[in-house]
Design an enzyme around this catalytic site. Structure first.
Site, PDB file in Angstrom:
ATOM      1  CG  HIS A 122     -22.533  50.124 -42.496  1.00 55.29           C
ATOM      2  ND1 HIS A 122     -22.354  51.187 -41.644  1.00 55.29           N
ATOM      3  CD2 HIS A 122     -21.505  50.172 -43.374  1.00 55.29           C
ATOM      4  CE1 HIS A 122     -21.257  51.835 -42.011  1.00 55.29           C
ATOM      5  NE2 HIS A 122     -20.724  51.243 -43.057  1.00 55.29           N
ATOM      6  CG  ASP A 199     -28.048  51.147 -45.253  1.00 57.70           C
ATOM      7  OD1 ASP A 199     -27.730  51.697 -46.330  1.00 57.70           O
ATOM      8  OD2 ASP A 199     -27.229  50.816 -44.378  1.00 57.70           O
ATOM      9  CD  GLN A 202     -21.919  48.318 -50.747  1.00 56.98           C
ATOM     10  OE1 GLN A 202     -21.328  48.345 -51.815  1.00 56.98           O
ATOM     11  NE2 GLN A 202     -21.505  49.007 -49.700  1.00 56.98           N
ATOM     12  CE  LYS A 225     -20.526  53.175 -49.081  1.00 54.62           C
ATOM     13  NZ  LYS A 225     -21.067  52.361 -47.996  1.00 54.62           N
ATOM     14  CB  CYS A 363     -18.829  49.505 -40.856  1.00 54.73           C
ATOM     15  SG  CYS A 363     -17.587  50.772 -41.019  1.00 54.73           S
TER      16      CYS A 363
END
Ligand SMILES: *Cc1c(COP(=O)(O)O)cnc(C)c1O
Length: 405
Positions: A122, A199, A202, A225, A363
């Site tokens: 991202h 990260d 997600q 999220k 993104c």
């Protein structure tokens, strides 16, 4: 608790509404998830009953708000199996967490050092590191991707050396749904003495990561999220790393003592929590985590996997439809295009039918450049989606193809 899709859907007020005269089919969960009534209630309860600033007042209301905020930190600690509550730093979200770490490494890195990113990132896990490299003279290396949309792990091994100081990779790609082999990535980075930031923006709606088992140095994610509110998230950092990094922002809450000659910083986690935080958001994040655990990640994974398999099979029956991200390890994100048709046009027609998907580069422009496409249509499924909604998507895509051909 048995997985009952009807009762789960009833928890989400927004799923009962219509869009453009049709029942909403919400398939943009990779951008943000919907919120269950419990989380909405937690927000209303905070502002209705115990809104006060935390960690400061001697009065009861402030104490109550502080207790609830710190309880939320404990819930988050338990959920991610983090050893110490002060290793949980509240942030405004994933992007904030990454920038905090990148900023801290500006004091550690220099000429000759190397940092490694993956081709599947991202933008928020690319740009802060580019800025860091510009500032420090460190070199940015990229783990290439394969045609399946997975990471080339042999190339990763070859990039690692004694010069590698930091590796940052997402747990799950928001653009393709690929689940990256982060255990292996972390293990290999540690062999050359590099730190790793994952990260998890997600990942955390789909799986429950055990951060101690992963032995990761930094892990960042966003509440919005995972059924929580926007504007709040966490940075997990190993205590030794958090002590090593300088504060990111100066202000109230993050200090021990201030004079014009010298300021000393507060202990963890407050050193990184300058200013009045998103108190209500942090508390509601804790509620969202309770909600997800009540359903259970085992049940969530099973249901989402069934939806993914079904949707993949049905979409591939459409002539000229190509799916990007075809690795075996993937979660319920399907990025696709129809031959000769711009993804934006497909998304616009689907919207007329009440079906919310994302179109564009998500993104993650380097991934689109790799596949030589302007973008994709992305349908990202959550545990509250149904087979019937997948059928609506497939019918909608067929209709879009007829109209646009
Ligand atoms: C959503 C997302 C981000 C950005 O999260 P914010 O909440 O906007 O800070 C970063 N990385 C991945 C993989 C994402 O899915």
């Amino acid at each position: 608790m048995a997985f009952n899709i009807e009762s789960i859907r009833a928890d989400f007020p927004i799923l009962q509404r219509q869009v453009n005269g049709k029942p909403l089919v919400y398939l943009d969960n990779a951008a943000t998830s919907q919120k269950p009534q419990l989380v909405i209630d937690a927000i209303v309860d905070y502002y209705s009953n115990y809104n006060a600033n935390i960690h400061r007042g001697v009065h009861s209301l402030s104490q109550e708000a502080t207790d609830r905020y710190e309880e939320a930190r404990q819930k988050i600690r338990q959920h991610f199996n983090i050893a110490k509550a002060h290793e949980v730093i509240f942030t405004s979200g994933t992007t904030h967490g990454i920038n905090l770490v990148a900023n801290g490494f500006a004091t550690i890195l220099g000429q000759g050092d190397e940092v490694i990113v993956s081709a599947l990132e991202h933008h928020s896990n690319i740009v802060p590191w580019q800025m860091l490299c510009e500032k420090t003279g460190a070199e940015l290396k990229v783990i290439p991707m394969t045609q399946e949309g997975t990471l080339d792990m042999a190339a990763y091994s070859a990039l690692l050396s004694g010069n590698t100081k930091l590796v940052f990779v997402n747990h799950i790609s928001n653009a393709l749904g690929t689940i990256n082999p982060i255990e292996d990535i972390i293990f290999k980075a540690h062999q050359v003495g590099a730190a790793v930031l994952i990260d998890g923006a997600q990942a955390c709606s789909h799986i429950k990561p055990d951060l101690q088992a992963l032995n990761v140095d930094f892990y960042v994610t966003s509440a919005h999220k995972m059924c929580g509110p926007t504007g709040v998230g966490i940075l997990y950092g190993k205590e030794e790393w958090l002590n090593k990094l300088p504060p990111y922002q100066g202000g109230g809450e993050m200090i021990a003592e201030v004079s014009f000659e010298k300021t000393t910083y507060a202990d963890l986690p407050h050193k990184f929590e300058a200013g009045t935080p998103n108190i209500c958001g942090g508390i509601a994040f804790g509620t969202a985590i309770d909600y997800l655990n009540q359903i259970g990640f085992h049940a969530i994974e099973k249901h989402e996997h069934e939806l993914l398999e079904y949707a993949t099979k049905e979409l591939l029956k459409i002539e000229g439809l190509k799916i990007y991200g075809t690795g075996t390890e993937k979660t319920s994100v399907i990025s696709f295009n129809l031959e000769g048709i711009h993804p934006y046009d497909v998304g616009t027609i689907l919207d007329k039918m009440g079906i919310a998907v994302r179109t564009g580069h998500h993104c993650a422009q380097p991934i689109m450049t790799f596949f030589n496409i302007p973008g994709t249509v992305r349908a990202s499924l959550a545990f509250y989606n149904t087979k019937e909604e997948v059928d609506a998507l497939v019918a909608g895509v067929r209709k879009a193809q007829q109209m646009l051909r």
